[in-house]
Design an enzyme around this catalytic site. Structure first.
Site, PDB file in Angstrom:
ATOM      1  N   PRO A   1     -21.554   6.502  -5.198  1.00 31.02           N
ATOM      2  CA  PRO A   1     -22.295   5.896  -6.313  1.00 31.02           C
ATOM      3  C   PRO A   1     -23.225   4.771  -5.861  1.00 31.02           C
ATOM      4  CG  PRO A   1     -19.955   5.260  -6.361  1.00 31.02           C
ATOM      5  CD  PRO A   1     -20.104   6.265  -5.282  1.00 31.02           C
TER       6      PRO A   1
ATOM      7  N   HIS B   1      -7.764   7.633  11.683  1.00 34.57           N
ATOM      8  CA  HIS B   1      -7.174   6.299  11.714  1.00 34.57           C
ATOM      9  C   HIS B   1      -5.672   6.298  11.468  1.00 34.57           C
ATOM     10  CE1 HIS B   1     -11.455   4.632  10.740  1.00 34.57           C
ATOM     11  NE2 HIS B   1     -11.321   4.983  12.011  1.00 34.57           N
TER      12      HIS B   1
ATOM     13  N   ASP C   1      -4.158   7.518   3.653  1.00 37.08           N
ATOM     14  CA  ASP C   1      -3.293   7.654   2.471  1.00 37.08           C
ATOM     15  C   ASP C   1      -2.670   9.039   2.314  1.00 37.08           C
ATOM     16  OD1 ASP C   1      -6.306   7.538   0.425  1.00 37.08           O
ATOM     17  OD2 ASP C   1      -5.374   9.285   1.348  1.00 37.08           O
TER      18      ASP C   1
ATOM     19  N   CYS D   1      15.739   0.451  21.438  1.00 34.46           N
ATOM     20  CA  CYS D   1      14.836   0.434  20.258  1.00 34.46           C
ATOM     21  C   CYS D   1      15.098   1.599  19.317  1.00 34.46           C
ATOM     22  CB  CYS D   1      13.379   0.456  20.718  1.00 34.46           C
ATOM     23  SG  CYS D   1      12.736  -1.149  21.197  1.00 34.46           S
TER      24      CYS D   1
ATOM     25  N   ARG E   1       0.846  -1.214   0.000  1.00 34.70           N
ATOM     26  CA  ARG E   1       0.000   0.000   0.000  1.00 34.70           C
ATOM     27  C   ARG E   1       0.872   1.252   0.000  1.00 34.70           C
ATOM     28  NH1 ARG E   1      -4.118  -0.927   4.823  1.00 34.70           N
ATOM     29  NH2 ARG E   1      -4.887   1.125   4.183  1.00 34.70           N
TER      30      ARG E   1
ATOM     31  N   ASN F   1      -9.343   7.844   6.041  1.00 32.44           N
ATOM     32  CA  ASN F   1      -8.279   7.372   5.160  1.00 32.44           C
ATOM     33  C   ASN F   1      -6.909   7.625   5.784  1.00 32.44           C
ATOM     34  OD1 ASN F   1     -10.375   6.781   3.430  1.00 32.44           O
ATOM     35  ND2 ASN F   1     -10.092   8.617   2.173  1.00 32.44           N
TER      36      ASN F   1
END
Ligand code: BV8
Length: 249
Positions: A223, A125, A110, A141, A75, A108
């Site tokens: 849609p 998110h 993205d 770490c 992704r 989203n």
């Protein structure tokens, strides 16, 4: 666009003009025309291929870290080759031309709303391109670059901690400030646009119900039918890249 949609569009343009505060909730559908698969799209959707709880959850990650890491890597790779579409751009332009009037809340991860120039995106998110540690970090770490081998997620060489995508998985709480800001917008708006979302995931979808309960006009732009249609004042049946540039003329 048929005459029925045109008439409905005119009504929504009026509400948009009259509104003091517009809240927008977007989902994966607004990125579809950028070439980013939606979760529900049966032909190529992620939810069609995998059980989402196995892919977007801590338990799923722990049980198969390589597979989930691969899913996110694919992704992320795709995001390097896609652009915001006219739907993202129309939302960004409207927000820029009407400072303080429109609050954009997205499910989203993205980053396309931000890349289109939308100011102050509330990302419920998280964001796809970032990482965080799966477990509490040990002193080593962050001290050295986590190493990855053979498709496994990068790990701390001292304690074996794994990196994970900085997104909100199922069963995880949403970032408190983002959710608080989103709920404030839903409760204060007089118009809520739910764009490109099935309205199946909570608490994001609950924002539309909160706006409805406060008396806001609810407009669905999609849609297909959604789980929010029952509380909609208007459903504009069309894609976001077609509808939004027309709506925000
Ligand atoms: C939580 C990040 C507290 C990762 C995602 C109340 C009731 C029921 C269930 C719950 C509830 N409260 C909590 C739950 C459980 C769960 C949930 O909602 N489950 C669902 C499945 C029932 N929620 C959670 O776990 C949330 N956490 O509540 O914490 C808690 C703590 C412990 C225990 C319980 C609760 C966390 C949820 C966040 C999960 N992370 N994403 C990643 O991306 O990898 S969710 C992910 O899936 C997306 O972010 C998005 O939210 C969802 C997909 O939905 P959509 O965006 O709507 O996209 P979809 O593909 O489904 O549909 C696309 C739509 O676009 C369609 O309608 C299509 O017609 C339309 N479309 C297509 N093309 C176009 C278009 N529209 C316009 N134009 C186009 N061109």
């Amino acid at each position: 666009m048929n005459s029925q949609t045109q008439t409905a569009m005119q009504q929504v343009r009026q509400w948009l003009e009259q509104a003091k505060h517009v809240a927008v909730l977007t989902g994966a559908g607004v990125s579809a025309e950028s070439g980013v698969p939606t979760f529900r799209d049966t032909q190529k959707g992620y939810w069609a291929e995998f059980d989402v709880q196995d892919m977007a959850s801590v338990s799923g990650y722990r049980s198969n870290p390589a597979r989930v890491w691969q899913w996110y890597s694919e992704r992320r790779e795709l995001m390097l080759h896609v652009q915001p579409n006219p739907g993202h751009t129309a939302l960004a332009s409207y927000a820029q031309q009407h400072p303080g009037k429109l609050t954009l809340v997205t499910q989203n991860v993205d980053g396309l709303h931000e890349r289109a120039g939308s100011p102050h995106v509330i990302a419920l998110h998280g964001e796809l391109m970032g990482n965080c540690w799966l477990n509490d970090a040990c002193p080593m770490c962050d001290a050295q670059a986590a190493l990855s081998a053979g498709g496994q997620p990068p790990q701390c060489s001292a304690c074996g901690n794994m990196l994970r995508p900085a997104v909100v998985w199922f069963g995880e709480n949403l970032p408190a400030q983002a959710l608080q800001d989103a709920e404030a917008a839903a409760q204060q708006c007089d118009l809520m646009l739910a764009i490109g979302t099935t309205g199946a995931v909570y608490p994001a979808a609950g924002l539309v119900f909160q706006a409805h309960q406060r008396g806001a006009k609810i407009v669905i732009i999609n849609p297909d039918d959604t789980e929010l249609d029952g509380i909609a004042d208007v459903c504009l049946k069309g894609t976001s890249a077609q509808i939004l540039p027309e709506l925000f003329l």
